[in-house]
Scaffold this active site. Structure first.
Site, PDB file in Angstrom:
ATOM      1  N   THR A 142      34.390  30.735  45.300  1.00 24.10           N
ATOM      2  CA  THR A 142      34.461  31.756  46.346  1.00 24.10           C
ATOM      3  C   THR A 142      33.260  31.667  47.286  1.00 24.10           C
ATOM      4  OG1 THR A 142      33.286  33.405  44.994  1.00 24.10           O
ATOM      5  CG2 THR A 142      35.713  33.371  44.859  1.00 24.10           C
TER       6      THR A 142
ATOM      7  N   TYR B 103      31.154  43.050  51.357  1.00 23.00           N
ATOM      8  CA  TYR B 103      31.518  41.807  50.673  1.00 23.00           C
ATOM      9  C   TYR B 103      33.038  41.671  50.693  1.00 23.00           C
ATOM     10  CZ  TYR B 103      31.562  38.328  46.823  1.00 23.00           C
ATOM     11  OH  TYR B 103      31.731  37.212  46.063  1.00 23.00           O
TER      12      TYR B 103
ATOM     13  N   HIS C 201      35.872  37.137  34.009  1.00 24.82           N
ATOM     14  CA  HIS C 201      35.705  36.600  35.364  1.00 24.82           C
ATOM     15  C   HIS C 201      35.036  35.233  35.432  1.00 24.82           C
ATOM     16  CE1 HIS C 201      35.778  36.620  39.595  1.00 24.82           C
ATOM     17  NE2 HIS C 201      35.588  37.895  39.798  1.00 24.82           N
TER      18      HIS C 201
END
Length: 777
Positions: free
Chosen positions: A600, A587, A477
């Site tokens: 993000t 979230y 990630h």
């Protein structure tokens, strides 16, 4: 061995008659072709630098400017207003030739210098105008069908400046810088977001903490943050990558890495080697387009507005290497091989020969050689990948102790420098058999963590090819977010085609050298076993449920004139309320790629409006009142999403203020409490970006399953969803067995709330009750 002979370019022996020189022309030819390929890449990169450096103009426009200036000079007009003459006066005089030739040459050179300076000035002006246009975000807040005149003019100008075909990175320097929001506005939005989650005394206490923070420490931290924003390309991204991802010392498997699944219904071939051949080829062709910058820049769907492409730079040839305090992302310019794992053995598979990419059929042939290889794993080799699945500090220590030199280092380099990692799994997966739903769940878990040692979780991404031809992807990630990987995973591997018997197309050069077995010398397996135990405990605790919802999709939702994403998010609020009897901090990931190097932002989907709707529905209020509240909640969610996209979010700003406070060595009770709040409902939408590859009208069976991730909180849910076509939504839900409030599907007989019922409460109770009467909305 064949590869050993080909590696020797020449041999020589000394005899009484002299030196006998033997040249291997085949080896020299391969060296020559490899060098040609390398120089072609360098020339291509240089050319691309020039093209994107002058965008939105073109290199050929320089010639146009020069000709135009010469034409005006020929007509005895000076467009430079005397500048050409001044430039001519400062040019060095030549001592050769006649005075006439000297004057003529100086004049021509002066014109070229002036034209070049004028051309560069025009480019800077155009890029400045493009940057100003891309900084305009008001279009996003306008109602559909009610476009202002300002926005219409803006769209026209943006289309004019973007009329030239751009390269992948052409817009990078024209993208605006992410702004730092006013601290007062961030705190106000934060307090509004937590109001439905706190009691009156709790909200009053939090308001006092926020006011105290703003009046004392907040403004000081804000000044440092603004200073960074003036200096850095993006004031968030480097700290976000460092402190959220790379400094995490726990396992990245499940906790950070995420997965992507294959088509739901279609398996192009049942031959494992053939599926691997086409998939590897498609990914390498995609890498070629990235290297040549031939990919179209990603844009906001349905618009000409570009998104930042910086995340594409580390897509291939990238590995996260462990450290004691922090990990490091290592990226190499190019790699001509991939790393392959099969039944406990690691291989290096060369995908280029004599400067050309192997055909899909040749890669299939090489993969089949690996599958047919009967050799057993070396001692300590089979479960070596568990080091990347466990805690980071032990892996760092093990790497330094045993992998810093010798054959272990060479073998580890072959994995870390590979274009990507490939696992040839010996299991079968997919929606099949008598329990298709359960098999989908097991399929998701398999891609998320596998056996905890048969994936290399440090690689930028790993692809998994199963025995029955199904495939999957596991992505690290830290280097990029899901949309970038999703775009990669949407490569049209199926369009490469298969023969009637399921093999890849093309011819095979059977003289190709065998894939190289990597050699290891592992003196102790204790740490491998320890890391595997940590990873196995984590994997065993994760429950995944994949749920394709086929009753309807975005087509029917849009008839209500409601955002499909808002529709789903509000539905999840209701589902969680019925599951847990209350609301939680929610979230939802939103991109900030409208800005340079954006990643993000968080959309706090649990709002006052969504809570008011859920409570009204649960209290049995009249349908019309519920529909009215639902519409208000939907509009509020859309506004929150737009604000997050345009740099007016909450969480990244507060996160960066917290980082500054740590650098200054000061504590903030407000920031400490904010950043310790758990996200019990973590959600994300996986976008389908290349719609031309997934035309469900022409290819109705090529339905993407999307992907998912593990739960963020131990007592929460991770929910990912992909809106497929007009009539389908696929959900991925994860939770942990160890939490008594999110017990898995296996414990349904005990009356516990399940992952499956969590989704069903959303589908059968809420959606149907509102879809039945869309005309009333």
């Amino acid at each position: 061995m064949a590869e050993a002979h080909q590696a020797v370019a020449f041999q020589f022996t000394i005899t009484p008659e002299g030196i006998d020189l033997q040249l291997s022309y085949q080896a020299l030819n391969q060296i020559y072709l490899s060098g040609v390929r390398s120089w072609k890449k360098r020339v291509s990169r240089l050319r691309n630098r020039v093209i994107k450096g002058v965008y939105p103009a073109s290199p050929s426009s320089w010639l146009f400017v020069v000709i135009a200036i010469l034409a005006t000079m020929y007509m005895r007009s000076d467009p430079s207003m005397g500048l050409i003459t001044k430039i001519q006066q400062h040019l060095p005089l030549s001592t050769q030739g006649t005075m006439t030739r000297m004057t003529s040459g100086q004049t021509m050179l002066s014109v070229l210098v002036f034209s070049t300076l004028l051309w560069l000035s025009l480019i800077l002006a155009l890029r400045f105008c493009l940057k100003l246009l891309l900084s305009y975000h008001q279009w996003m807040f306008e109602q559909h069908g009610r476009v202002s005149n300002t926005t219409k003019v803006w769209v026209t100008l943006l289309r004019l400046l973007s009329s030239r075909k751009p390269l992948l990175y052409s817009y990078q320097t024209s993208l605006p810088i992410l702004p730092v929001p006013a601290i007062k506005e961030t705190l106000s939005r934060y307090l509004e977001s937590v109001r439905p989650l706190l009691t009156d005394p709790g909200y009053k206490r939090m308001t006092e903490l926020a006011n105290q923070f703003e009046s004392n420490l907040g403004n000081r931290l804000q000044r440092y943050l603004k200073l960074k924003a003036l200096w850095a390309t993006n004031y968030v991204s480097d700290w976000w990558e460092e402190y959220i991802y790379l400094r995490s010392r726990g396992p990245i498997m499940v906790n950070s890495n995420y997965y992507g699944m294959d088509f739901l219904y279609v398996t192009p071939t049942a031959l494992q080697a053939a599926r691997a051949g086409n998939t590897i080829t498609a990914l390498l062709l995609y890498r070629r387009k990235v290297n040549r910058e031939e990919l179209k820049p990603s844009r906001v769907p349905g618009t000409v507005i570009p998104l930042c492409a910086a995340q594409c730079e580390r897509m291939f040839n990238t590995t996260r290497t462990p450290g004691v305090e922090t990990d490091v992302l290592q990226h190499w310019q190019d790699s001509e091989f991939v790393a392959v794992y099969h039944k406990g053995r690691f291989f290096r598979l060369w995908v280029y020969t004599a400067g050309r990419l192997l055909s899909p059929r040749e890669i299939e042939h090489q993969i089949q050689r690996i599958l047919d290889d009967p050799s057993p794993p070396q001692p300590g080799e089979e479960k070596l990948g568990a080091l990347t699945a466990g805690d980071r500090v032990p892996w760092s220590q093990m790497r330094k102790q045993y992998f810093s030199s010798g054959i272990n280092k060479r073998s580890l380099d072959s994995i870390e420098r590979a274009a990507f990692f490939v696992t040839l799994d010996d299991e079968e997966q997919g929606m099949r058999g008598e329990d298709p739903a359960g098999n989908l769940d097991r399929y998701a878990k398999s891609i998320l963590h596998g056996k905890c040692y048969d994936r290399w979780f440090d690689k930028s991404f790993s692809i998994v090819i199963y025995k029955n031809g199904k495939s999957g992807l596991n992505a690290e990630h830290s280097w990029a977010d899901a949309p970038t990987v999703a775009h990669l995973w949407e490569v049209d591997a199926f369009q490469l085609g298969y023969s009637e018997d399921g093999h890849c197309k093309g011819e095979v050069d059977r003289s190709l050298p065998l894939p190289q077995r990597l050699v290891w010398d592992i003196p102790s397996e204790a740490q491998v076993c320890s890391s595997l135990a940590v990873a196995q405990a984590l994997a065993d605790d994760v429950d995944c449920h994949v749920f394709p919802f086929r009753d309807f999709g975005k087509g029917r939702i849009k008839k209500l004139k409601i955002s499909p994403d808002a529709f789903i998010q509000i539905s999840l609020q209701l589902a969680y309320y019925r599951d847990r009897g209350g609301f939680c901090l929610t979230y939802e990931a939103s991109m900030t790629r409208l800005f340079r190097e954006g990643r993000t932002e968080t959309v706090r989907s649990c709002s006052n409006e969504s809570c008011a709707f859920v409570k009204a529905l649960e209290d049995g209020e009249e349908a019309e009142q519920c529909r009215h509240l639902f519409r208000l909640a939907s509009e509020r969610h859309q506004n929150l999403y737009r604000m997050a996209m345009t740099g007016a979010g909450i969480d990244r700003h507060l996160f960066c203020l917290y980082v500054v406070s740590k650098y200054l060595g000061v504590d903030s009770p407000f920031l400490k409490e904010v950043l310790s709040e758990p996200w019990r409902l973590s959600t994300s939408q996986t976008p389908v970006q290349q719609m031309e590859l997934f035309d469900l009208k022409n290819y109705p069976d090529f339905i993407s399953l999307g992907g998912g991730f593990g739960p963020v909180a131990d007592d929460g849910y991770g929910v990912s969803y992909i809106i497929v076509g007009e009539d389908m939504i696929n959900f991925h839900v994860s939770s942990k067995y160890s939490c008594s409030q999110t017990v898995s599907f296996q414990s349904i007989r005990q009356g516990c709330v399940t992952v499956r019922s969590f989704i069903h409460s959303f589908i059968h109770s809420f959606i149907h009750s509102f879809i039945l009467k869309p005309q009333s909305m």
